[in-house]
Design a protein around this motif. Structure first.
Motif, PDB file in Angstrom:
ATOM      1  N   PHE A   8       0.838  -1.189   0.000  1.00 23.70           N
ATOM      2  CA  PHE A   8       0.000   0.000   0.000  1.00 23.70           C
ATOM      3  C   PHE A   8       0.873   1.239   0.000  1.00 23.70           C
ATOM      4  N   ASN A   9       0.490   2.167  -0.788  1.00 23.72           N
ATOM      5  CA  ASN A   9       1.161   3.456  -0.808  1.00 23.72           C
ATOM      6  C   ASN A   9       0.273   4.429  -0.030  1.00 23.72           C
ATOM      7  N   LEU A  10       0.738   4.827   1.115  1.00 25.03           N
ATOM      8  CA  LEU A  10      -0.074   5.629   2.028  1.00 25.03           C
ATOM      9  C   LEU A  10      -0.456   6.979   1.409  1.00 25.03           C
ATOM     10  N   ILE A  11       0.449   7.592   0.720  1.00 24.38           N
ATOM     11  CA  ILE A  11       0.169   8.900   0.126  1.00 24.38           C
ATOM     12  C   ILE A  11      -0.913   8.794  -0.926  1.00 24.38           C
ATOM     13  N   ILE A  14      -4.326   8.385   0.826  1.00 26.34           N
ATOM     14  CA  ILE A  14      -4.814   9.645   1.393  1.00 26.34           C
ATOM     15  C   ILE A  14      -5.322  10.554   0.287  1.00 26.34           C
ATOM     16  N   TRP A  15      -4.579  10.619  -0.799  1.00 26.42           N
ATOM     17  CA  TRP A  15      -4.974  11.495  -1.905  1.00 26.42           C
ATOM     18  C   TRP A  15      -6.292  11.046  -2.529  1.00 26.42           C
ATOM     19  N   THR A  16      -6.471   9.781  -2.724  1.00 29.07           N
ATOM     20  CA  THR A  16      -7.728   9.294  -3.322  1.00 29.07           C
ATOM     21  C   THR A  16      -8.902   9.524  -2.374  1.00 29.07           C
ATOM     22  N   ASP A  17      -8.665   9.388  -1.071  1.00 29.18           N
ATOM     23  CA  ASP A  17      -9.741   9.630  -0.109  1.00 29.18           C
ATOM     24  C   ASP A  17     -10.106  11.115  -0.071  1.00 29.18           C
TER      25      ASP A  17
END
Length: 106
Positions: A8-11, A14-17
């Motif tokens: 998983f790419n955390l950034i 977050i951006w998609t959310d």
């Protein structure tokens, strides 16, 4: 056998959310900005109240000093005191009628 581990790419999550719910993000930012504005206004108000209190204390001190100066002035300008100082320190006296000279101007 190799098991695939999810990577998983955390950034990116977050951006998609954030892009999925722009209204909520905007409301959240407005709440944060509003909270900061309240904090700054309360701080400014407290600083003004402290300054006002200091000025009121200074005014009271100046008022007391002024009252003392008025009392001192009234004591220093009493006629009896001036006459006694003039007699003692300057050897002055009231003129006698014989000491007076009348000058007539034509």
């Amino acid at each position: 056998m190799k098991t695939a581990t999810p990577h998983f790419n955390l950034i990116s999550l977050i951006w998609t959310d954030l892009t999925r719910h722009p209204g909520r993000v905007l409301l959240f930012l407005m709440v944060v900005i509003s909270a900061l504005a309240v904090i700054l206004s309360v701080h400014h108000n407290r600083q003004l109240a402290i300054g006002h209190e200091q000025l009121m204390q200074q005014r009271d001190q100046l008022d007391v000093e002024w009252r003392h100066l008025v009392l001192e002035q009234s004591v220093l300008t009493e006629h009896n005191r001036l006459e006694s100082l003039a007699a003692k320190e300057l050897n002055m006296r009231r003129p006698e009628p014989a000491d007076e000279i009348v000058v007539r101007i034509k």
